[in-house]
Design a protein around this motif. Structure first.
Motif, short mmCIF file in Angstrom:
data_model
loop_
_atom_site.label_atom_id
_atom_site.label_comp_id
_atom_site.label_asym_id
_atom_site.label_seq_id
_atom_site.Cartn_x
_atom_site.Cartn_y
_atom_site.Cartn_z
N THR A 1 71.14 -14.56 25.99
CA THR A 1 71.19 -14.49 24.53
C THR A 1 71.16 -15.88 23.91
N LEU A 2 71.93 -16.81 24.46
CA LEU A 2 71.92 -18.17 23.94
C LEU A 2 70.56 -18.82 24.12
N MET A 3 69.92 -18.51 25.26
CA MET A 3 68.58 -19.04 25.52
C MET A 3 67.57 -18.51 24.50
N PHE A 4 67.63 -17.20 24.24
CA PHE A 4 66.71 -16.60 23.29
C PHE A 4 67.02 -17.03 21.86
N THR A 5 68.31 -17.29 21.56
CA THR A 5 68.67 -17.78 20.24
C THR A 5 68.08 -19.16 20.00
N ALA A 6 68.19 -20.03 21.02
CA ALA A 6 67.60 -21.36 20.91
C ALA A 6 66.09 -21.27 20.74
N GLU A 7 65.45 -20.36 21.48
CA GLU A 7 64.00 -20.19 21.35
C GLU A 7 63.62 -19.74 19.95
N TYR A 8 64.39 -18.78 19.39
CA TYR A 8 64.10 -18.27 18.05
C TYR A 8 64.24 -19.38 17.01
N LEU A 9 65.29 -20.18 17.12
CA LEU A 9 65.50 -21.26 16.16
C LEU A 9 64.41 -22.32 16.28
N ILE A 10 63.96 -22.60 17.51
CA ILE A 10 62.89 -23.57 17.70
C ILE A 10 61.58 -23.05 17.10
N ARG A 11 61.35 -21.73 17.25
CA ARG A 11 60.15 -21.14 16.65
C ARG A 11 60.17 -21.32 15.13
N LEU A 12 61.34 -21.07 14.51
CA LEU A 12 61.45 -21.27 13.07
C LEU A 12 61.25 -22.73 12.70
N LEU B 1 65.77 -9.00 16.39
CA LEU B 1 66.49 -7.80 16.81
C LEU B 1 66.96 -7.92 18.25
N ALA B 2 66.23 -8.66 19.07
CA ALA B 2 66.62 -8.83 20.46
C ALA B 2 67.91 -9.62 20.60
N LEU B 3 68.26 -10.38 19.58
CA LEU B 3 69.48 -11.20 19.62
C LEU B 3 70.69 -10.47 19.06
#
Length: 287
Positions: free
Chosen positions: A67-78, A98-100
Motif C-alpha cells: 500500500t505504501l509503495m502504491f501510494t508513493a507511485e500514485y503521488l509521483i504520477r500526480l 481506489l486500490a489504496l
C-alpha cells in the motif's frame, strides 16, 4: 483542459511512468503488474482461514508495504503528470486511487479489508504494455451496444419481474405455508429461481398443481433466456457495421504509391513515406 509545464526531472519520470515507448517505461509497467499480482495473491491467501491464523500478521505487514509503495507511485504520477486533474479523473487514475483506499479504510472499518481485491483492476495496464489499445475499439463497440440496448432490456426486465410476481402469487395460493411458501415475497423468490432455471432446491412445490406450475415456469425460463442476448447481439452487429463504415470513410489513397491508409491519424504513408491527403479523400481499390 490545459497542460502545465514540466521540469526536466518531471518529464523524465513522466516518460517512464506514463509511457511505454522507452525500454524503461515498458519494464516499469511489467514490474508494476507483477507487484499488483503479488499483492492480490497475498489478499487471496489471507482469506484462507488456516493461513490467516498462522501468517495473518505477516500478510498484514506485506499488505501495508504494498500500500505504501502504491501510494508513493500514485503521488509521483500526480507530481509528474502534465495534466493532474485529467489523470485524477481518468479511469486509470480512479482505479489507482481506489486500490489504496481499502487499506487506509480498514484502520477504521476492519471489515473493509477484503475490498483490496479491487486492486486487480490495475491489471488493465497490461493493455498499454502489450500495445493492445486497438482492442479498446471493440470494447467501445460492446459498451455502445449495451447502452443502446438499455431501454429494450429494461422493458424485458420489467416483464420478467411481472412474470415472477404472478408465478409467486400463484404458487403461494397453491402450496401455502405448510409446504414452505411462507409469504408472497418468499414465493416470488422461488419463482425467480425457477424461471432462471437455477433451482436451489431450498423450496420445492409438493402438490401436483404446484409441480405443473413449476414445470411451466422452467420452460418459460428457457424460452425467454435468449431474448436479452439477441437484443445485445443485434445492437453489437449494428455498432460493428457503423465502425467499419467509419473506417472506410476515413481511408485515404497515397498519391504516390496508391496504398490505402485506414488510420485517420496517419500523416505519412507507411509504405513510401509520402504525405497523405486530408481525411475524407475517397479511397480507390489497390491494384
Amino acid at each position: 483542459m490545459s497542460k502545465r509545464a514540466q521540469t526536466p526531472l518531471q518529464l523524465s519520470f513522466y516518460r517512464v511512468i506514463f509511457g511505454t515507448e522507452t525500454r524503461a517505461g515498458k519494464w516499469f509497467d511489467i514490474i508494476l503488474i507483477m507487484v499488483i499480482l503479488a499483492s492480490v495473491m497475498v489478499i487471496m491467501l489471507d482469506s484462507i482461514h488456516e493461513y490467516h491464523i498462522n501468517y495473518g500478521v505477516l500478510f498484514l505487514q506485506i499488505e501495508w508495504a504494498f500500500t505504501l509503495m502504491f501510494t508513493a507511485e500514485y503521488l509521483i504520477r500526480l507530481w509528474c503528470s502534465d495534466n493532474r486533474k485529467g489523470y485524477a479523473i481518468s479511469v486509470y487514475g480512479i482505479v489507482d486511487l481506489l486500490a489504496l483506499m481499502p487499506t487506509y479504510l480498514s484502520l477504521l472499518l476492519p471489515q473493509a479489508a477484503p475490498l483490496l481485491i479491487i486492486r486487480v483492476l490495475r491489471i488493465l495496464r497490461i493493455f498499454r504494455v502489450l500495445r493492445l489499445l486497438a482492442l479498446l475499439d471493440e470494447a467501445n463497440d460492446l459498451a455502445r451496444a449495451l447502452h443502446n440496448s438499455t431501454r429494450k432490456i429494461f422493458v424485458f426486465f420489467s416483464m420478467m419481474i411481472l412474470m415472477a410476481t404472478i408465478f409467486g402469487c400463484l404458487i403461494y395460493v397453491i402450496e401455502g405455508p405448510e409446504h414452505g411458501f411462507n409469504s408472497i415475497p418468499h414465493s416470488i423468490y422461488w419463482a425467480i429461481v425457477t424461471i432462471t432455471t437455477v433451482g436451489y432446491g431450498d423450496v420445492v412445490p409438493m402438490t401436483p398443481m404446484g409441480q405443473v406450475l413449476s414445470a411451466v415456469g422452467m420452460l418459460m425460463g428457457y424460452a425467454v433466456i435468449a431474448v436479452p442476448t439477441g437484443i445485445v447481439t443485434a445492437e453489437l452487429t449494428l455498432a460493428q457495421r457503423l465502425h467499419k463504415e467509419r473506417a472506410i470513410r476515413a481511408a485515404r489513397n497515397c498519391t504516390t504509391c496508391a496504398h490505402v491508409e485506414s488510420d485517420p491519424e496517419a500523416v505519412y504513408c507507411r509504405h513510401c513515406g509520402s504525405s497523405l491527403p486530408a481525411p475524407g479523400h475517397q479511397p480507390e481499390d489497390e491494384a
